[in-house]
Structure formats: structure tokens, C-alpha cells
Write an enzyme that holds these catalytic residues in place. Sequence first.
Site, PDB file in Angstrom:
ATOM      1  N   LYS A 294     -35.549   9.201 -11.516  1.00  0.00           N
ATOM      2  CA  LYS A 294     -36.404   9.881 -10.546  1.00  0.00           C
ATOM      3  C   LYS A 294     -36.124   9.463  -9.109  1.00  0.00           C
ATOM      4  CE  LYS A 294     -40.240  10.784 -13.721  1.00  0.00           C
ATOM      5  NZ  LYS A 294     -41.687  10.620 -13.978  1.00  0.00           N
TER       6      LYS A 294
ATOM      7  N   MET B  42     -20.562  14.344 -21.611  1.00  0.00           N
ATOM      8  CA  MET B  42     -21.075  15.100 -20.453  1.00  0.00           C
ATOM      9  C   MET B  42     -20.278  16.370 -20.213  1.00  0.00           C
ATOM     10  SD  MET B  42     -21.768  11.868 -17.870  1.00  0.00           S
ATOM     11  CE  MET B  42     -20.078  11.267 -18.040  1.00  0.00           C
TER      12      MET B  42
ATOM     13  N   ASP C  65     -32.428   4.087 -17.066  1.00  0.00           N
ATOM     14  CA  ASP C  65     -31.823   5.410 -16.969  1.00  0.00           C
ATOM     15  C   ASP C  65     -32.618   6.439 -17.770  1.00  0.00           C
ATOM     16  OD1 ASP C  65     -29.777   4.873 -15.267  1.00  0.00           O
ATOM     17  OD2 ASP C  65     -28.234   4.648 -16.801  1.00  0.00           O
TER      18      ASP C  65
END
Length: 415
Positions: free
Chosen positions: A226, A341, A204
Site C-alpha cells: 500500500k 509474473m 509484501d
Amino acid sequence: MTGPTPPSPYPLGLRLGGRRVVVVGGGAVATRRVPALLDAGADVLLVSPELTPALRAHVDAGRLHWEPRRFAPDDLDGAWLVQVAVDDRAAAAAVSAAAAERRIFCVRADDRTAASAWTPAVTRHGPVTVAVLGGGDPRRAMGVRDAVRDLLGARTGPGFAPSPEAEGAAGGRVALVGAGPGDPELITVKGWRLLTEAEVVVADRLVPGLLLDELRPDVELVDASKIPYGPSRAQEEINRILVDRARAGKVVVRLKGGDPYVFGRGGEELLACAEAGVPVTVVPGVTSAIAVPEVAGVPVTHRGVAHEFTVVSGHLAPDAPASLVRWDALAGLRGTLVILMGLKNLAAIAATLIANGKPAGTPAAVIQEGTTAAQRTLRSTLGTVAQDVETAALRPPAIVVVGDVVHALTPPAAP
């Protein structure tokens, strides 16, 4: 003149499963020795008037039998080995003599020269156990042991046996490994060991880069951050890579920041592998929800301050139809709120909490890139934290903590 060189000890691995081992003494030495005996499956009899709390926990759990008194020779009846863990030389000698009469090997913590057996310095790497005697010198034994441990951890290939997780079936295996919150040294020992054995690593974005730098040159590294497509398609592609590589007979490590199951989609990856018949090992990681505030001086609980903490995801705004978080209920809790987050939606989250009764003056903290050299910590209040974050130009990844614990470890200002 010097005397003749004493004979060298004969190294031997004892299979103690189900066999009686007597430990005399209930102090620090016994606390160190008993866990390895239990791990070997020994039937442990502990003889001592008193015990350390750690040994008492083993007794309470039913893992060993304790006789709360001084040693008696018939304690050795039926024993295969005795460990003397007392400082009293006379008492130790008495145990030693009783063991010798019964031809039972005796380890003595007080006097190695008077013992009939020595406890080596030990290191374990998967199924490999290395025991070093060091000629009777404990410091030398530990030094050699540590060098061997480093060698085992750094090498794989011929002569370096893989762990049970890495051996598996011909179809390969997958390990879901939590890499911790950012500091590469916070990965677990088991996670690091599996990483050294991996043939494929799917990593990750938040994985500590230094862990990847230490991979063997022949390891295939897949940068999951990616992988193209949207979030759902990207997860499908990650699942496909894990299954395909494992089916090709590879040892695959899915390396994830924090813990695999704390907002890490580890459960989805396990289900995908299980559906494909791929064996999976799950290795928990140190979650950023607790570790990042901790290293910033913010405990998620503190006596007299917070008896609970709640971890939520803030990746969706409070009014988003897909959000599963009951922000109105969270506003009424007295404990600590940890938001992962949530930086993008911090203004909306703070406004929603305040609108549902959370005082605007509630302390708040934001920690960016916690446990790394780039860590930044901002302390504020719920009413101003969003603006303060913007002013300070903090950016993800960041953890938000709301609650009185933000100042629990801050010394009061001088009058």
C-alpha cells in the site's frame, strides 16, 4: 512390594568442543545422534563395520573419523563420552563395561537402565537449548519437549531469549525473510522464529495472511503493497522504512513472498541497509518457481524428460526495450521454462517462443495461487494457453510452466 525409588539423574550440559566422543554402531540410531555431536564441536570417532549413507557422507566430508570394524576397548582411550548405538545387548554391555572401567559416561540405545547417562529429548530456539529427560520414559520426554518447543515459538519477552540475529547492536537489525509461495506452513523454521521476535514487520502483498494474523499485538505492521508512488519510489520508501526502524533500535523483518532474491528485490534492500550500516540477516524462502508447479503435479525436472529448467520474469513484454530476457534463445532449449509474473504478457510470450522455433504443441500449464486453498491449475499447449487462460478467467498471481514435464506425472490414458 515395590523397591526403593531410583535416584534422579543430575542434569548437565556437556561442552564437547574438541573433545573425543566415541559412537559405536553405524545404523539408524547413530545417524540420529551424530549430527548433534558434530554441531557441539565434538571430535567424533565412529566404530562400526558398516555405515548408513548419511553417516558415510559425514565421513567423506571429513567431519568425523571412522574405524570400519567392531569395537575394541582401547577405542575409548582419550574419550570423554561414548554413545552405544547397537541392538546387540552383549556387544553394548561390553562397551558399557569398558567405559565404566575408564570412568567414561556411556549412553546406551538398547538399555537405558544399564546406561550411566541418558540422551534427552532436545529442542532449540536460537541460543536457548531445552533438554527433557522425562524420568527415563522417551515418549514422556518428547511430549514435554514438543510442548516447550511450541511455547518458545509462540512467545517473546521476559524469559524468552532472542536469537543472535535479533539481539545485535543497539542500532537494531533487519532480517530479509522469504515467506514461501502462499501456504503459511511453508515458511522456514528460522524465518518463522525471526517473525515471532520481530518488533516491525514490513510485508509484501503475496505474504501468507495467516502469518500476519499470528503476530503479537504490539508489532508494527507495514503493508508494503500500500506504499504510494511508482515501483521505484515505492522501493525507495521501503528501504527508508527498514533503515529508519533499525536505526531506532528495532528488530525488523522484511517479509517477502517466495524467496527474497528471486525477483523479490531483496538484493536492493540488503544494499540499502549495508550502505546505512544496518546489519542484515537473509533467510531463504521456498520459491514459487519450484514449489507451485510441484504441488500442482508438475516437476520442473524429471528423469528422461527434462535435465534443466530456466526461471524467467515475464513482467515485461518480449519486445519491451527494458527486457533482459533472451526469448529467442529460450525457444531453443529442450528443458523446462518457468515464467513468473507473466500472465499479462502471456500471449506475446507464447507467440515469441513459437516464432523462434518452439513447437506450438509444447505442453503448458498455468497454476493460479499455488499452495493455497484457492489454487487452480490449467493444462494446455503453448499455442493455445493464452486463450485458455482468458477463457478460464485465471488471474495473478500465477506461474506458467512450458515443457514436457507438464504431463510427466500424468498417467497415460486407458486404451
